[in-house]
Design an enzyme around this catalytic site. Sequence first.
Site, mmCIF file in Angstrom:
data_model
loop_
_atom_site.group_PDB
_atom_site.id
_atom_site.type_symbol
_atom_site.label_atom_id
_atom_site.label_comp_id
_atom_site.label_asym_id
_atom_site.label_seq_id
_atom_site.Cartn_x
_atom_site.Cartn_y
_atom_site.Cartn_z
ATOM 1 N N CYS A 134 60.701 73.286 37.817
ATOM 2 C CA CYS A 134 60.674 73.061 36.314
ATOM 3 C C CYS A 134 61.816 72.334 35.578
ATOM 4 O O CYS A 134 62.780 72.863 35.291
ATOM 5 C CB CYS A 134 60.288 74.411 35.517
ATOM 6 N N CYS A 137 62.344 73.602 32.126
ATOM 7 C CA CYS A 137 63.207 74.628 31.852
ATOM 8 C C CYS A 137 64.675 74.416 32.218
ATOM 9 O O CYS A 137 65.447 75.088 31.770
ATOM 10 C CB CYS A 137 62.654 75.682 32.935
ATOM 11 N N ASP A 138 64.848 73.843 33.496
ATOM 12 C CA ASP A 138 66.230 73.545 33.736
ATOM 13 C C ASP A 138 67.077 72.312 33.676
ATOM 14 O O ASP A 138 68.207 71.990 33.852
ATOM 15 C CB ASP A 138 66.302 73.820 35.195
#
Length: 315
Positions: A134, A137-138
Amino acid sequence: MSDNIYDVIIIGAGPGGMTAAVYTSRANLKTLLIERGVPGGQLQNTEEIENFPSYSHISGPDLAQNMFEHALKFGAEYEQANVQDIADEGNIKVVYTDNQTYKAKSIIIATGTKYKKLGIPGEEEFSGRGVSWCAVCDGAFFKEKELVVVGGGDSAVEESIFLTKFAKKVTVLHRRDRFRAQPILVERMLKNDKIEIVYDTLVNEIIGENKVSGVLLENVKTGETKTFSTDGVFEYIGMNPVSDFVKNLAITDEEGWIVTDDRMKTDIPGIYAIGDIRKEAVRQVVTATGDGCVAAIEVQHYVENLNAQLAESLS
């Protein structure tokens, strides 16, 4: 039937499931929407949406939030839970979650997909310590780092572009000699000065000590292997269906995709499937919402007929 039985339980709050909830609750069907994670499904992992009607540009999480608020507008109930099993008891379907049991006259399955994994040494060991699925997300954890993206489809191309907002350099590793992603996306990627492409290459191992420090690569044409230094690995090699909880119902193919007709019906009356979980799905946001509409209308007819039959049997 008692009041604690829902007309329909929708499992999965992605675009398809949330659209279905709008239609069923607006039709005054007692509706429960169950989601194991954050509403939105893969939308939550998508930084930019450009092909959903009425939005020339919107982030995936923003579109997910708009859909979720709309899904609950007409009275649909919502529960966060992980569905573990479904039992077909004829006119009643029983849904077992990790914390409660629910009953309904019908079910719409909209659980979508999860990312495939490479299945190589180091992948699980370094999950969360340099290995990710992701970028949204990261990505921010890798400012001014050098990253690797593995894959050749839309997600790999889109997320490699997104990661250049943070990373110093992104190397895209693809096992073939051409990309299967949409040409407009590939063109954008190729124009990005921060992105380098390496074709005909497999990742055989992810290496490091406390965190990722490199990958072991193999050229599929020459067989040559080498170690390539990187601070992180983002994997986008395809998707698997989230359907383990329906294995006992025999409505999937051998790979776990749920088989339906063009009205979203499975082989079990009263059970429908929509969106990415379907065997023949196009797997786009707009087609998932279309599936949700079709299934919701079919559910409305099914529940009306079922109620009429029950009323007749009691008269």
